[in-house]
Motif scaffolding. Structure first.
Motif, PDB file in Angstrom:
ATOM      1  N   ALA A  35       0.757  -1.212   0.028  1.00  0.00           N
ATOM      2  CA  ALA A  35       0.080  -0.025  -0.076  1.00  0.00           C
ATOM      3  C   ALA A  35       0.954   1.170  -0.016  1.00  0.00           C
ATOM      4  CB  ALA A  35      -0.818   0.043   1.210  1.00  0.00           C
ATOM      5  N   SER A  36       2.160   1.315  -0.004  1.00  0.00           N
ATOM      6  CA  SER A  36       2.911   2.165   0.133  1.00  0.00           C
ATOM      7  C   SER A  36       3.213   2.776  -1.235  1.00  0.00           C
ATOM      8  CB  SER A  36       4.529   1.977   0.856  1.00  0.00           C
ATOM      9  OG  SER A  36       4.421   1.703   2.268  1.00  0.00           O
ATOM     10  N   MET A  37       3.344   4.238  -1.275  1.00  0.00           N
ATOM     11  CA  MET A  37       3.626   4.780  -2.478  1.00  0.00           C
ATOM     12  C   MET A  37       5.041   4.734  -3.149  1.00  0.00           C
ATOM     13  SD  MET A  37       0.443   5.785  -3.345  1.00  0.00           S
ATOM     14  CE  MET A  37       0.774   6.536  -4.732  1.00  0.00           C
ATOM     15  N   HIS A  38       5.894   4.545  -2.412  1.00  0.00           N
ATOM     16  CA  HIS A  38       7.459   4.621  -2.702  1.00  0.00           C
ATOM     17  C   HIS A  38       7.731   3.591  -3.568  1.00  0.00           C
ATOM     18  CE1 HIS A  38       7.881   1.730   0.508  1.00  0.00           C
ATOM     19  NE2 HIS A  38       7.731   2.858   1.403  1.00  0.00           N
ATOM     20  N   SER A  39       8.963   3.392  -4.166  1.00  0.00           N
ATOM     21  CA  SER A  39       9.208   2.250  -5.023  1.00  0.00           C
ATOM     22  C   SER A  39       9.485   1.127  -4.539  1.00  0.00           C
ATOM     23  CB  SER A  39      10.800   2.711  -5.579  1.00  0.00           C
ATOM     24  OG  SER A  39      10.666   3.986  -6.384  1.00  0.00           O
ATOM     25  N   ASP A  40       9.740   1.072  -3.249  1.00  0.00           N
ATOM     26  CA  ASP A  40       9.854  -0.342  -2.660  1.00  0.00           C
ATOM     27  C   ASP A  40       8.242  -1.050  -2.358  1.00  0.00           C
ATOM     28  OD1 ASP A  40      12.534  -1.031  -2.347  1.00  0.00           O
ATOM     29  OD2 ASP A  40      12.572   0.591  -0.542  1.00  0.00           O
ATOM     30  N   GLY A  41       7.689   0.000  -2.027  1.00  0.00           N
ATOM     31  CA  GLY A  41       6.176  -0.535  -1.868  1.00  0.00           C
ATOM     32  C   GLY A  41       5.354  -0.849  -3.362  1.00  0.00           C
ATOM     33  N   GLN A  42       5.731  -0.023  -4.273  1.00  0.00           N
ATOM     34  CA  GLN A  42       5.127  -0.479  -5.676  1.00  0.00           C
ATOM     35  C   GLN A  42       5.838  -1.708  -6.071  1.00  0.00           C
ATOM     36  OE1 GLN A  42       2.655   1.446  -7.127  1.00  0.00           O
ATOM     37  NE2 GLN A  42       2.882   1.983  -4.671  1.00  0.00           N
ATOM     38  N   ARG A  43       6.844  -2.064  -5.826  1.00  0.00           N
ATOM     39  CA  ARG A  43       7.484  -3.450  -6.156  1.00  0.00           C
ATOM     40  C   ARG A  43       6.676  -4.550  -5.495  1.00  0.00           C
ATOM     41  NH1 ARG A  43      12.535  -0.753  -6.805  1.00  0.00           N
ATOM     42  NH2 ARG A  43      13.136  -0.915  -4.643  1.00  0.00           N
ATOM     43  N   ALA A  44       6.325  -4.175  -4.008  1.00  0.00           N
ATOM     44  CA  ALA A  44       5.798  -5.355  -3.519  1.00  0.00           C
ATOM     45  C   ALA A  44       4.156  -5.281  -3.991  1.00  0.00           C
ATOM     46  CB  ALA A  44       5.739  -4.865  -2.126  1.00  0.00           C
ATOM     47  N   SER A  45       3.713  -4.422  -4.338  1.00  0.00           N
ATOM     48  CA  SER A  45       2.413  -4.082  -5.060  1.00  0.00           C
ATOM     49  C   SER A  45       2.436  -4.914  -6.364  1.00  0.00           C
ATOM     50  CB  SER A  45       2.012  -2.867  -5.148  1.00  0.00           C
ATOM     51  OG  SER A  45       0.639  -2.842  -5.995  1.00  0.00           O
ATOM     52  N   GLU A  46       3.582  -4.763  -7.132  1.00  0.00           N
ATOM     53  CA  GLU A  46       3.514  -5.539  -8.605  1.00  0.00           C
ATOM     54  C   GLU A  46       3.439  -7.177  -8.255  1.00  0.00           C
ATOM     55  OE1 GLU A  46       5.826  -5.491 -12.539  1.00  0.00           O
ATOM     56  OE2 GLU A  46       6.499  -4.593 -10.967  1.00  0.00           O
ATOM     57  N   LEU A  47       4.326  -7.331  -7.360  1.00  0.00           N
ATOM     58  CA  LEU A  47       4.214  -8.968  -7.161  1.00  0.00           C
ATOM     59  C   LEU A  47       3.152  -9.277  -6.566  1.00  0.00           C
ATOM     60  CD1 LEU A  47       6.057 -11.382  -6.493  1.00  0.00           C
ATOM     61  CD2 LEU A  47       6.383 -10.584  -4.126  1.00  0.00           C
TER      62      LEU A  47
END
Length: 396
Positions: A35-47
């Motif tokens: 749910a985080s907007m930063h790059s690490d969060g977006q990588r987790a979101s993509e997974l």
């Protein structure tokens, strides 16, 4: 050296294949909250979303309909309670229809709604093979009055005796009466094609660890036209469920599914054929050892799960057989509830009209795609002595 055991209890949990372990471990290294907007969060979101899409395709539904949960029990509770509350809020009647012999997750969720939320619980009978007769289902709806029914719930396949229900026909009867259906597909996943869109269900529950995924990961499919009041509040990360989403768990669930079903959700036909052959060899071997043993549930074929062989052995306790086989390196199950350390007779068998004495001798063998010939051999080698000792102890 690790003891070489025969594991014939895949319906309880199925061992995690190395490929799934590797996928899970790799996914656990992904840093970030989806749910985080930063790059690490977006990588987790993509997974997370790639995995959700794979799970959705395997279940015959859309990604937006797939709510990831902490397992089958949560999915069933959200499906039944959430649908009930939403329907009552929209003015439906208080009746919950469930099939006799359902898993305790369904049974106890419905009983809690009765005891704490004013629901009226009505059960639909099962026949001597554990099957729901569509005509009996229709009669139950008519007797209650369709306008009084909030929802119906039944299993795609019975977890004890392996009976495969006529899901589309039952859901069609319910839909014709304006009744949403929750289907517990936990036992069926990986052995049957689960086509949510084609089933006519409003909601459907599955669990990862029954097919070699991790414990504590599951999903509720909630149709776009269905509404469920949440059990959990505090974030609204998913439709109907709050809480930080488990990206690694979703990746492992998707990896486990990829080993047992194709892109369209159809189980690998070669794996199913091999599973059926192993089950049939087990059944034949048990009958040769004990001609009095009775296979419970439908005969091997389309109406029975390919990995299920459930017997009652006359003159002995299933618990005794369980412990004796365990001492010989064979894991099986009595297939009945055990609460507060006191074994209970299977409510499934009793619902099928089997006497208490017969039901006491129940033992369930469930196979997985990795079940090897030596495991069947080990059971058949250990069973004669186990039966002799168990019958000496008798039914006391």
């Amino acid at each position: 050296m690790t003891e070489r055991r025969a594991y014939l209890d895949h319906a309880a949990t199925s061992p995690m294949p190395e490929a799934v372990v590797a996928a899970y471990a790799d996914a656990l290294r992904t840093v970030g909250n989806p749910a985080s907007m930063h790059s690490d969060g977006q990588r987790a979101s993509e997974l997370l979303e790639v995995s959700r899409e794979r799970i959705a395709r395997a279940l015959g539904c859309d990604r937006a309909e797939t709510i990831l949960t902490a397992g089958g029990t949560e999915s069933v509770n959200l499906g039944i309670k959430g649908l009930f509350w939403a329907r009552r809020g929209a003015g439906s009647g208080p009746v919950v229809l469930i099939a006799d012999g359902e898993h305790h997750a369904t049974l106890e969720a419905a009983e809690w709604l009765r005891d704490a939320q004013g629901a009226e619980l009505v059960t639909v009978p099962i026949d001597p093979e554990g099957l729901i007769d569509p005509a009996a289902f229709a009669v139950a709806i008519e007797d209650v009055g369709p306008e009084r029914v909030a929802l119906a719930s039944f299993s795609w396949a019975n977890n004890e005796v392996g009976a495969v229900q006529p899901v589309a026909e039952l859901c069609g009867i319910a839909a014709a009466n304006g009744i949403p259906v929750h289907v517990d597909a936990v036992a069926a996943l990986g052995q049957l094609r689960i086509d949510f869109a084609g089933s006519g269900a409003a909601a459907l529950s599955v669990s990862a660890h029954k097919i070699g995924g991790p414990v504590g990961v599951g999903a509720l499919v909630l149709g776009r036209r269905a509404s469920a009041v949440p059990l959990l509040h505090g974030g609204t990360q998913q439709r109907g469920r709050s809480g930080t989403q488990d990206a690694a768990g979703a990746a492992a669930f998707a990896a486990a599914l990829s080993l047992v079903v194709g892109e369209d959700g159809t189980p690998d036909p070669d794996q199913i054929a091999a599973l059926s052959r192993s089950r049939d060899r087990l059944i034949e071997g048990v009958r040769e050892i004990d001609p009095g043993a009775v296979l419970r549930g439908p005969a091997p074929g389309a109406q029975r799960l390919p990995g299920n062989a459930h017997f009652t052995f006359p003159g002995c306790q299933g618990d005794s057989l369980l412990y004796l086989l365990d001492m010989s390196g064979v894991s099986a199950s009595v297939g009945s509830a055990c609460q507060a350390g006191v074994a209970e007779l299977s409510h499934v068998l009793l619902g099928m009209g089997i006497s208490e004495d017969e039901a006491a001798g129940a033992l369930r063998f469930t196979l997985g795609h990795a079940t090897a010939d030596h495991e069947i051999d080990a059971l058949l080698q250990a069973l004669p002595a186990a039966l002799e000792r168990a019958r000496t102890a008798g039914l006391a």
